[in-house]
Scaffold this active site. Structure first.
Site, short mmCIF file in Angstrom:
data_model
loop_
_atom_site.label_atom_id
_atom_site.label_comp_id
_atom_site.label_asym_id
_atom_site.label_seq_id
_atom_site.Cartn_x
_atom_site.Cartn_y
_atom_site.Cartn_z
N SER A 126 0.83 15.16 39.41
CA SER A 126 -0.06 16.32 39.85
C SER A 126 0.51 16.74 41.25
O SER A 126 0.72 15.87 41.95
CB SER A 126 -1.56 15.98 39.83
OG SER A 126 -2.16 16.99 40.51
N TYR A 151 -9.29 10.67 42.96
CA TYR A 151 -8.34 11.38 41.80
C TYR A 151 -6.91 11.67 42.48
O TYR A 151 -6.02 11.03 41.80
CB TYR A 151 -8.81 12.72 41.33
CG TYR A 151 -7.60 13.28 40.43
CD1 TYR A 151 -7.01 14.53 40.86
CD2 TYR A 151 -7.30 12.87 39.22
CE1 TYR A 151 -5.93 15.01 40.19
CE2 TYR A 151 -6.37 13.45 38.41
CZ TYR A 151 -5.67 14.75 38.93
OH TYR A 151 -4.56 15.18 38.40
N LYS A 155 -3.09 9.15 41.71
CA LYS A 155 -1.79 10.01 41.29
C LYS A 155 -0.91 9.45 42.28
O LYS A 155 0.19 8.91 41.77
CB LYS A 155 -1.89 11.40 41.17
CG LYS A 155 -2.64 11.87 40.02
CD LYS A 155 -2.28 11.56 38.61
CE LYS A 155 -2.93 12.04 37.55
NZ LYS A 155 -2.55 11.56 36.24
#
Ligand code: WQD
Length: 350
Positions: A126, A151, A155
């Site tokens: 992302s 989050y 990643k």
């Protein structure tokens, strides 16, 4: 046909990618425990394709169950890994749940990739890994800054794990850094199904427009941007999906430059929140009920992609513009309403 294992196959990007893979001649199996998705997604895929897709309802944190899927499918030549928790706000509240789920799942998968000699691996990453960029548009060489949320940290860690793993194992990998995936398949048979109140902009817009939410907020209108609201690079989910097919073909045809190549998946166009809302209103003909609200913690002010690498090396051609993104998102929302009405009617009849 080359068999691909898709994790998170019932999810938003997973369903659209399975459709694209099958339409481009691949065979596909899925692992999805449906903890963050429903079988509704796979039903839509099967309606579009006119064929069933085998899904193994397995929690990737369970190594033995995950290994059993590979044991049963030793002809898998590639893995596309979507399955992860991805709500930024939730990750701030429950960091350990995010680190356990997103990282243990990846580690179990990579153990199986090693044991069963799977040659190719595509990782769903992302633009969050860039944090608040110093300069935009961002290229794949732009600085990886401190993640704005757990989050985003999962990643970043996932990317490091894959880079180090691919260096020493017989697997070639690709990291695909999505910008903001939005919209739905033109058939309106699959799309985004946020569980609970939508956190992301486009589902919040369409659910407000259809009346599921009475009013939405624009989080922040005093940013140093052309209209004060945040800038993002919205990219149609079907364009994201096709990039996965191209990434697999790139690896299978040994076009990769390193054992772990990286690609930005964005249009290269920055759109503000207020511009996105205006485009939605023009496309749908619906006046949106929104209020200018305070800034949202963790929001990046502005980010959009330099996508030259994906265009020039993967041969990626973007098909959908912001108008189609809003149009397909709205048509999907209308279809959900239709289906819900049908289900209510059936319930009343029973
Ligand atoms: C976009 C803009 C909000 C809702 C995150 C993840 C990213 C990816 C997509 C997983 C921001 C504003 C939103 C609302 C608003 N996730 N907004 N009112 O935060 O850019 O990206 O989701 O793949 O990895 O980081 O997306 O859609 O939540 O927000 O004003 O009701 O819309 O403040 O400026 P984001 P988003």
């Amino acid at each position: 046909m080359k068999k691909i294992l898709v994790t998170g196959g019932s999810g938003y990007i997973g369903t659209h990618t399975i459709v694209d893979l099958i339409e481009n001649g691949f065979d596909v199996i899925s692992i999805d425990d449906n903890s963050r998705s429903t079988v509704y997604g796979m039903n839509g895929v099967e309606k579009i394709l006119g064929k069933k897709i085998k899904n193994y309802k397995v929690d990737l944190k369970n190594f033995d169950e995950t290994r059993a899927v590979f044991q049963e499918n030793t002809d898998v030549v590639g893995v596309i890994h979507f399955a992860a928790y991805k709500a930024v706000g939730e990750s701030v509240q429950f960091p350990l749940m995010y680190f356990e789920n997103n990282l243990f799942s990846l580690i179990n998968l990579l153990k199986c990739v090693k044991e069963f000699n799977v040659p190719h691996f595509v990782f769903s990453s992302s633009c969050t890994v860039y944090g608040n960029p110093d300069a935009i548009p961002v290229t794949e060489l732009s600085a990886i800054k401190k993640a704005e949320s757990p989050y985003g940290a999962t990643k970043q860690m996932g990317e490091v794990m894959l880079q180090d793993f691919s260096k020493v194992e017989n697997v070639s990998s690709i990291l695909l850094r999505y910008f903001n995936p939005v919209g739905a398949h033109p058939s309106s048979l699959i799309g985004e199904l946020p569980l609970g109140k939508p956190m992301n902009l486009v589902p919040a817009i369409t659910q407000t427009a259809i009346g599921k939410i009475p009013k939405m907020f624009v989080w922040g209108h005093d940013y140093p941007t052309r209209d004060g609201s945040c800038i993002r690079d919205y990219i149609h989910v079907c364009d994201i999906a096709h990039a996965h097919t191209l990434a697999l073909e790139y690896l299978i045809n040994k076009k990769n430059k390193t054992k772990c190549d990286v690609f930005n998946l964005g249009t290269g166009d920055g759109v503000t929140v207020l511009e996105a809302i205006k485009m939605f209103e023009e496309v749908s003909g619906v006046k949106l009920n929104y209020e200018l609200g305070p800034r949202r913690d963790g929001d990046v002010i502005a980010i959009y992609a330099n996508n030259d690498a994906a265009v020039n090396e993967l041969g990626w051609k973007i098909k959908y513009g912001i108008k189609e993104m809003m149009d397909t998102a709205w048509k999907w929302e209308l279809r959900i309403k239709q289906e819900e009405a049908l289900m209510t009617q059936k319930a009343d009849l029973n």
